[in-house]
Design an enzyme around this catalytic site. Structure first.
Site, PDB file in Angstrom:
ATOM      1  N   TRP A 186       0.862  -1.180   0.000  1.00 17.84           N
ATOM      2  CA  TRP A 186       0.000   0.000   0.000  1.00 17.84           C
ATOM      3  C   TRP A 186       0.896   1.227   0.000  1.00 17.84           C
ATOM      4  O   TRP A 186       1.795   1.340   0.830  1.00 17.84           O
ATOM      5  CB  TRP A 186      -0.933   0.046   1.217  1.00 17.84           C
ATOM      6  CG  TRP A 186      -1.618   1.377   1.289  1.00 17.84           C
ATOM      7  CD1 TRP A 186      -2.614   1.821   0.475  1.00 17.84           C
ATOM      8  CD2 TRP A 186      -1.303   2.463   2.172  1.00 17.84           C
ATOM      9  NE1 TRP A 186      -2.943   3.114   0.799  1.00 17.84           N
ATOM     10  CE2 TRP A 186      -2.163   3.529   1.838  1.00 17.84           C
ATOM     11  CE3 TRP A 186      -0.383   2.644   3.211  1.00 17.84           C
ATOM     12  CZ2 TRP A 186      -2.128   4.767   2.498  1.00 17.84           C
ATOM     13  CZ3 TRP A 186      -0.349   3.862   3.878  1.00 17.84           C
ATOM     14  CH2 TRP A 186      -1.224   4.905   3.515  1.00 17.84           C
ATOM     15  N   GLU A 227      -3.009  -2.914  -2.596  1.00 19.23           N
ATOM     16  CA  GLU A 227      -4.180  -2.354  -1.889  1.00 19.23           C
ATOM     17  C   GLU A 227      -4.563  -0.973  -2.425  1.00 19.23           C
ATOM     18  O   GLU A 227      -3.767  -0.043  -2.432  1.00 19.23           O
ATOM     19  CB  GLU A 227      -3.857  -2.250  -0.391  1.00 19.23           C
ATOM     20  CG  GLU A 227      -4.987  -1.645   0.437  1.00 19.23           C
ATOM     21  CD  GLU A 227      -4.676  -1.598   1.931  1.00 19.23           C
ATOM     22  OE1 GLU A 227      -3.523  -1.901   2.319  1.00 19.23           O
ATOM     23  OE2 GLU A 227      -5.579  -1.245   2.714  1.00 19.23           O
ATOM     24  N   LYS A 229      -7.164   2.554  -2.631  1.00 19.80           N
ATOM     25  CA  LYS A 229      -7.792   3.476  -1.682  1.00 19.80           C
ATOM     26  C   LYS A 229      -8.456   4.609  -2.451  1.00 19.80           C
ATOM     27  O   LYS A 229      -7.973   5.020  -3.504  1.00 19.80           O
ATOM     28  CB  LYS A 229      -6.719   4.017  -0.735  1.00 19.80           C
ATOM     29  CG  LYS A 229      -7.256   4.739   0.475  1.00 19.80           C
ATOM     30  CD  LYS A 229      -6.156   5.007   1.505  1.00 19.80           C
ATOM     31  CE  LYS A 229      -6.747   5.654   2.751  1.00 19.80           C
ATOM     32  NZ  LYS A 229      -5.766   5.857   3.816  1.00 19.80           N
ATOM     33  N   ASP A 260      -9.744  -3.039   1.240  1.00 21.81           N
ATOM     34  CA  ASP A 260      -9.888  -2.562   2.619  1.00 21.81           C
ATOM     35  C   ASP A 260     -11.295  -2.000   2.763  1.00 21.81           C
ATOM     36  O   ASP A 260     -11.715  -1.139   1.978  1.00 21.81           O
ATOM     37  CB  ASP A 260      -8.812  -1.496   2.889  1.00 21.81           C
ATOM     38  CG  ASP A 260      -8.815  -0.983   4.327  1.00 21.81           C
ATOM     39  OD1 ASP A 260      -9.897  -0.634   4.830  1.00 21.81           O
ATOM     40  OD2 ASP A 260      -7.728  -0.913   4.931  1.00 21.81           O
ATOM     41  N   HIS A 263     -11.857   1.788   2.512  1.00 22.62           N
ATOM     42  CA  HIS A 263     -11.185   2.526   1.436  1.00 22.62           C
ATOM     43  C   HIS A 263     -12.078   2.904   0.273  1.00 22.62           C
ATOM     44  O   HIS A 263     -11.601   3.136  -0.834  1.00 22.62           O
ATOM     45  CB  HIS A 263      -9.997   1.720   0.917  1.00 22.62           C
ATOM     46  CG  HIS A 263      -8.806   1.791   1.816  1.00 22.62           C
ATOM     47  ND1 HIS A 263      -7.548   1.425   1.440  1.00 22.62           N
ATOM     48  CD2 HIS A 263      -8.694   2.224   3.097  1.00 22.62           C
ATOM     49  CE1 HIS A 263      -6.696   1.600   2.443  1.00 22.62           C
ATOM     50  NE2 HIS A 263      -7.386   2.069   3.461  1.00 22.62           N
ATOM     51  N   HIS A 287      -8.782  -6.342   4.060  1.00 24.35           N
ATOM     52  CA  HIS A 287      -8.462  -5.583   5.262  1.00 24.35           C
ATOM     53  C   HIS A 287      -9.797  -5.261   5.910  1.00 24.35           C
ATOM     54  O   HIS A 287     -10.483  -4.326   5.513  1.00 24.35           O
ATOM     55  CB  HIS A 287      -7.686  -4.304   4.926  1.00 24.35           C
ATOM     56  CG  HIS A 287      -6.210  -4.504   4.898  1.00 24.35           C
ATOM     57  ND1 HIS A 287      -5.309  -3.481   4.792  1.00 24.35           N
ATOM     58  CD2 HIS A 287      -5.474  -5.645   5.005  1.00 24.35           C
ATOM     59  CE1 HIS A 287      -4.077  -3.976   4.834  1.00 24.35           C
ATOM     60  NE2 HIS A 287      -4.154  -5.278   4.948  1.00 24.35           N
ATOM     61  N   ASP A 295     -12.624   8.609   8.737  1.00 23.21           N
ATOM     62  CA  ASP A 295     -11.665   7.596   9.188  1.00 23.21           C
ATOM     63  C   ASP A 295     -11.994   6.230   8.602  1.00 23.21           C
ATOM     64  O   ASP A 295     -13.138   5.785   8.652  1.00 23.21           O
ATOM     65  CB  ASP A 295     -11.664   7.504  10.717  1.00 23.21           C
ATOM     66  CG  ASP A 295     -10.682   6.458  11.210  1.00 23.21           C
ATOM     67  OD1 ASP A 295      -9.556   6.423  10.678  1.00 23.21           O
ATOM     68  OD2 ASP A 295     -11.036   5.662  12.085  1.00 23.21           O
ATOM     69  N   ASP A 297     -10.511   3.450   9.695  1.00 23.56           N
ATOM     70  CA  ASP A 297      -9.856   2.434  10.525  1.00 23.56           C
ATOM     71  C   ASP A 297     -10.386   2.300  11.954  1.00 23.56           C
ATOM     72  O   ASP A 297      -9.606   2.181  12.891  1.00 23.56           O
ATOM     73  CB  ASP A 297      -8.354   2.729  10.578  1.00 23.56           C
ATOM     74  CG  ASP A 297      -7.737   2.835   9.201  1.00 23.56           C
ATOM     75  OD1 ASP A 297      -7.576   1.785   8.560  1.00 23.56           O
ATOM     76  OD2 ASP A 297      -7.454   3.960   8.759  1.00 23.56           O
ATOM     77  N   ASP A 327      -7.500  -4.448   9.800  1.00 24.38           N
ATOM     78  CA  ASP A 327      -6.780  -3.175   9.687  1.00 24.38           C
ATOM     79  C   ASP A 327      -7.561  -2.073  10.391  1.00 24.38           C
ATOM     80  O   ASP A 327      -8.491  -1.509   9.818  1.00 24.38           O
ATOM     81  CB  ASP A 327      -6.557  -2.830   8.206  1.00 24.38           C
ATOM     82  CG  ASP A 327      -5.686  -1.586   8.047  1.00 24.38           C
ATOM     83  OD1 ASP A 327      -5.175  -1.093   9.069  1.00 24.38           O
ATOM     84  OD2 ASP A 327      -5.528  -1.119   6.913  1.00 24.38           O
TER      85      ASP A 327
HETATM   86  C1  RNT Z   1      -3.880   2.625   4.777  1.00 23.78           C
HETATM   87  C2  RNT Z   1      -4.005   1.174   4.450  1.00 23.78           C
HETATM   88  C3  RNT Z   1      -2.911   0.293   4.977  1.00 23.78           C
HETATM   89  C4  RNT Z   1      -2.475   0.668   6.363  1.00 23.78           C
HETATM   90  C5  RNT Z   1      -1.452  -0.258   6.960  1.00 23.78           C
HETATM   91  C6  RNT Z   1      -0.835   0.297   8.189  1.00 23.78           C
HETATM   92  O1  RNT Z   1      -4.973   3.336   4.426  1.00 23.78           O
HETATM   93  O2  RNT Z   1      -5.242   0.704   4.883  1.00 23.78           O
HETATM   94  O3  RNT Z   1      -3.309  -1.015   4.897  1.00 23.78           O
HETATM   95  O4  RNT Z   1      -3.554   0.779   7.232  1.00 23.78           O
HETATM   96  O5  RNT Z   1      -0.536  -0.588   6.018  1.00 23.78           O
HETATM   97 ZN    ZN Z   2      -5.620  -1.381   4.783  1.00 23.99          ZN
END
Ligand code: RNT
Ligand code: ZN
Length: 420
Positions: A186, A227, A229, A260, A263, A287, A295, A297, A327
């Site tokens: 990523w 990955e 985003k 993810d 994302h 993820h 956010d 996460d 994640d």
């Molecule tokens: C960031 C990505 C990635 C990170 C990690 C720490 O937006 O989701 O996966 O969260 O690599």
């Molecule tokens: Zn991620």
């Protein structure tokens, strides 16, 4: 207590059996699914390169709960505590910035398998698998917001070298542990505001990724993942590695594609993407995360989307082609508890999906009986899934129900609160 769990399980087992679901078999099956628990929840994505290193790359951790791990040993202790409260055998997901270096300071383009031997030995000792990630953020050479797509060829080369070395570390991990390590790439590359040249950086990213992946490595040891985003903090207008970019990349280069959950646009869900992308890529890495407004996460909880993701994996018989990773990072609560909550929820959702009497609703759907489908799906929600979960916890010798919390409080008192 354990008597009442056995009794409840016996009743639940009967109820599920009447619907054609064998709960004992489900409990056997679920133990084969490993979740890749991310190391970075344990220390707010800090890593061990330098004390006080600023987190950059458009991701942010908020909160200052005391007791954060600041050495590899502390992080391993915390992870062991978390794993002792999570049913099943799992994996631990490392970032290159979590190296152990006893020599003079070294840069990201100098990391080697030796810097992760402590992690490998620890994983072996605890029967854990390991996964890996090159770290393309929190570094002076990423401060412009660009790494593999940087306009300066020398900076690009630095990050390519880091990517190459990370793959080699990942392969060494996979070889020593006898289970392929997923090496997930990523990069934060992107722009805050209106971007005129949207093509150039994408061409450079593709070229750099090709250079990173050029060395043939046995898939028995290492699996490459990429990955995508939609946006990050400071890359609101343009992210080089968008979904379309990486979908095409993963298909043409035959890599694993990482989705993810945080994302995408807030109304967009990855559960509906799984069946589409699995037509075109061989394997997925998820993820599992929980996006809230800006956010991406938050700690994973038992949401509708988490359940939908697991339903897709089970209903579509996709578990063999999907690597399940977590994640999230929250520093406003006990970090070990965050791991336990998120991972237990992921496993709970998977268990719920495995316990679903899917054939009944599938029949409805195939016969055009959408009334029956909706009615049954809603009825399934109140089946005694909790009794099976508690029994599963008991079988795997981890606390059922909320009893793990007392363990965490004790750990906080005797270990975390003593950290400086
Ligand atoms: C960031 C990505 C990635 C990170 C990690 C720490 O937006 O989701 O996966 O969260 O690599
Ligand atoms: Zn991620």
């Amino acid at each position: 207590m354990s008597d009442s769990i056995h009794n409840s399980y016996a009743l639940a087992k009967e109820q599920y059996a009447a619907l054609g679901v064998d709960t004992d078999k489900v409990i056997e099956r679920i133990q084969e699914v490993a979740i890749s628990v991310h190391c970075w929840q344990g220390d707010d994505v800090s890593g061990f390169e330098r004390a006080g290193q600023e987190l950059t790359g458009g991701i942010a951790v908020t909160g200052n709960y005391p007791g954060k791990a600041s050495t590899p040993d502390q992080l391993r202790d915390d992870a062991e505590k978390a794993f002792s409260l999570i049913p099943g055998k799992h994996r631990f997901n490392l970032h290159a910035s979590y190296l152990e270096n006893n020599g003079p300071p070294l840069d990201r383009d100098e990391v080697e398998p030796a810097h992760f031997q402590g992690w490998i030995d620890w994983a072996k000792q605890h029967g854990l698998g390991l996964d890996f990630n090159p770290t393309f953020y929190s570094h002076p050479k990423s401060d412009d917001g660009f790494t593999l797509a940087h306009p300066d060829p020398a900076i690009r080369q630095f990050w390519i070298d880091h990517g190459v070395r990370s793959r080699q570390i990942s392969a060494a991990i996979g070889e020593q542990l006898g289970s392929p390590s997923v090496n997930n790439i990523w990069v934060p590359d992107g722009m805050k505001d209106m971007t005129v040249d949207r093509k150039g950086p994408r061409e450079r990213l593709a070229e750099s990724l090709d250079a990173v992946l050029a060395e043939p490595i046995d898939k028995q040891f290492n699996l490459d993942a990429v990955e995508c985003k939609l946006f990050g903090l400071g890359s609101e207008s343009y992210v080089v590695g968008s979904h379309e970019f990486y979908l095409g990349y993963a298909i043409t280069r035959q890599t694993v594609l990482c989705l993810d959950a945080g994302h995408f646009h807030p109304t967009e869900v990855i559960s509906d993407k799984i069946s589409s992308v699995l037509l075109w890529v061989e394997q997925l890495l998820l993820h599992v995360s929980r996006g809230i407004r800006w956010d991406s996460d938050h700690v994973v909880t038992l949401t509708d989307e988490l359940q939908a993701i697991m339903q897709e994996l089970v209903r579509g018989d996709n578990l063999g082609r999907v690597h399940l990773g977590l994640d999230f990072f929250d520093a406003s609560i006990n970090r070990v508890a965050a791991w336990v909550i998120g991972t237990r929820c992921a496993i709970k959702a998977l268990l719920m999906a495995m316990l679903e009497p899917t054939n009944m609703v599938r029949d409805c759907e195939q016969n055009g009986d959408f009334t029956g489908r909706l009615a049954l799906l809603e009825e399934f929600k109140t089946l005694p899934f909790g009794a099976v979960w508690d029994y599963y916890c008991l079988q795997t010798e981890v606390p059922p129900g909320g009893r793990w919390l007392e363990d965490i409080r004790q750990y906080e008192r005797t270990v975390l609160s003593l950290r400086g």
